[in-house]
Design a protein around this motif. Sequence first.
Motif, PDB file in Angstrom:
ATOM      1  N   ARG A 348      -2.801  -6.515  -4.339  1.00  0.00           N
ATOM      2  CA  ARG A 348      -2.519  -6.024  -5.688  1.00  0.00           C
ATOM      3  C   ARG A 348      -1.443  -4.941  -5.669  1.00  0.00           C
ATOM      4  N   TYR A 349      -0.428  -5.126  -6.485  1.00  0.00           N
ATOM      5  CA  TYR A 349       0.680  -4.178  -6.694  1.00  0.00           C
ATOM      6  C   TYR A 349       1.616  -4.044  -5.501  1.00  0.00           C
ATOM      7  N   THR A 350       1.435  -4.824  -4.433  1.00  0.00           N
ATOM      8  CA  THR A 350       2.325  -4.685  -3.283  1.00  0.00           C
ATOM      9  C   THR A 350       3.758  -5.095  -3.615  1.00  0.00           C
ATOM     10  N   SER A 351       3.955  -5.904  -4.649  1.00  0.00           N
ATOM     11  CA  SER A 351       5.303  -6.314  -5.032  1.00  0.00           C
ATOM     12  C   SER A 351       5.991  -5.298  -5.925  1.00  0.00           C
ATOM     13  N   GLN A 352       5.211  -4.487  -6.657  1.00  0.00           N
ATOM     14  CA  GLN A 352       5.792  -3.538  -7.606  1.00  0.00           C
ATOM     15  C   GLN A 352       5.870  -2.111  -7.071  1.00  0.00           C
ATOM     16  N   ARG A 353       5.079  -1.807  -6.017  1.00  0.00           N
ATOM     17  CA  ARG A 353       5.000  -0.428  -5.534  1.00  0.00           C
ATOM     18  C   ARG A 353       6.140  -0.119  -4.571  1.00  0.00           C
ATOM     19  N   CYS A 354       6.677   1.083  -4.660  1.00  0.00           N
ATOM     20  CA  CYS A 354       7.686   1.549  -3.719  1.00  0.00           C
ATOM     21  C   CYS A 354       7.018   1.822  -2.376  1.00  0.00           C
ATOM     22  N   SER A 355       7.605   1.310  -1.291  1.00  0.00           N
ATOM     23  CA  SER A 355       6.996   1.473   0.024  1.00  0.00           C
ATOM     24  C   SER A 355       7.361   2.796   0.685  1.00  0.00           C
ATOM     25  N   ASN A 356       8.099   3.648   0.005  1.00  0.00           N
ATOM     26  CA  ASN A 356       8.291   5.026   0.457  1.00  0.00           C
ATOM     27  C   ASN A 356       7.075   5.813  -0.014  1.00  0.00           C
ATOM     28  N   SER A 357       6.182   6.183   0.938  1.00  0.00           N
ATOM     29  CA  SER A 357       4.925   6.809   0.530  1.00  0.00           C
ATOM     30  C   SER A 357       5.109   8.240   0.030  1.00  0.00           C
ATOM     31  N   GLU A 358       6.326   8.790   0.146  1.00  0.00           N
ATOM     32  CA  GLU A 358       6.606  10.073  -0.504  1.00  0.00           C
ATOM     33  C   GLU A 358       6.763   9.876  -2.002  1.00  0.00           C
ATOM     34  N   CYS A 359       6.977   8.615  -2.383  1.00  0.00           N
ATOM     35  CA  CYS A 359       7.228   8.300  -3.796  1.00  0.00           C
ATOM     36  C   CYS A 359       6.079   7.480  -4.376  1.00  0.00           C
ATOM     37  N   GLU A 360       5.949   6.234  -3.910  1.00  0.00           N
ATOM     38  CA  GLU A 360       4.896   5.311  -4.332  1.00  0.00           C
ATOM     39  C   GLU A 360       4.914   5.028  -5.833  1.00  0.00           C
ATOM     40  N   SER A 361       6.090   5.030  -6.418  1.00  0.00           N
ATOM     41  CA  SER A 361       6.219   4.591  -7.808  1.00  0.00           C
ATOM     42  C   SER A 361       5.751   3.139  -7.913  1.00  0.00           C
TER      43      SER A 361
END
Length: 441
Positions: A348-361
């Motif tokens: 879930r949401y792996t396609s929409q989430r930013c993979s920079n964990s400082e951000c995670e938009s």
Amino acid sequence: MGDDGVNRTVVIPLDVPTDRVADLHATRIRVAYCQQRASDFCWGDPKRPADIVSTYRTAEKALYHQLRAETEGLQANLIQKAIKDVISNMGSAKSNWRAGDRVGQPTYPDHRNDGSYAITYDKRAATFHQDRVSLATVTKRVECRYILPRELQGTPYEQYVLSSKWSFGTSKLVFDGERFWLHAVCTRSRLIHPIWATQSAKGDTDSDTQTGIRLLGVDLNVNGHSVVTSVAGFHGNADELNDRRKQFEHVRAGLQQTGTRSAHLTFHKMSGRERRSFDAYAHDCANGIVDDAVRARCTHVVFEDLTRIQKRISNAPKFQQWLFKRIQTYAADKLELQGIKADTVNPRYTSQRCSNSECESCTDANRAGKQFMCVKCGLSLHADYNAARNIALQWFAENLDEEHGQPGPTRSAGRATRQLALKSGTLSPEGVFCATGRTVH
């Protein structure tokens, strides 16, 4: 696969003496009788899943001596295996019923007209050799030689049957309506850890020094590349595969409309070629995953949970769901031989989430087709590659507490300090590849 070993099945055509074929058919008829009697006993008239008998000892105690008397000449081990096969199916039926699926009593026709069938043989009912197998029948044993290709190098037969690292286990005799095959199950001891996991735990700075974990995330797709990994491995061409599938369907439709016997035979031959072609494609994709994991010295490979991915791609052809399952199964089997664990996460949401964990938009605005560009931090990546990274990070969030290596739900940047996956180095949860000294977009 059992907990104590790794299993591989090698399909071997058999040369059965012509005068013994009838004995094998007669053996199947009596095995089927045992299976049907066991099915009737276990199923009964259930009103709820708990009413189904799924314990071997219960069925064996009630039926074994009766079946011995009713199936003259049938070896005891074949009767026991017949009951065990039924118990396995009853357990599946009970689980499916509890999950809300419609289920019916498993049936076991005896195929008196020489239709296809299978008989399970353990080492007491069969003696397995490298060039032949001896099988118990209702009369005396029949010895069947293997039909082997001239060139054995690189074949599963050479890799498993001839290898001293593998031994025979319980296997199946299969009759496809025309010829006999041995589905020989070869087994060996399971590897607990890959060699490099121990090395990483001893201080390799490219790994989690406390747990020795390296993660590879895998994203599966219905278009573009079928497989994308978090080390930027792109495997398979789903668009070409879909085109080939459409071509097969077009030819099949034409053969069905023709309706002649010749067209019918061609239809079945072509279906076999199609299955082999797509099966080979699944193996190629699985090999790509394994190669990435081995090169990156990973300890775990993480896939999307297929029960959830089926909902996400519910509008895609059923073929894609079959392909994803086949790729994941083949990859897990191959990874196990390397001592690498396979696991799944909720995608879930792996396609929409930013993979920079400082951000995670996490917003739909981050993705446009195959391009991912974070509207918050500006991270720009191939969208499927970003998803693969997120799959690895999601496993981290679901399985490790970042301070103590214990289960925990968080993946916040402040706590996500361990390295998770690799591309020319190690991908940290902050989205930076460490070994090359540069961020890779």
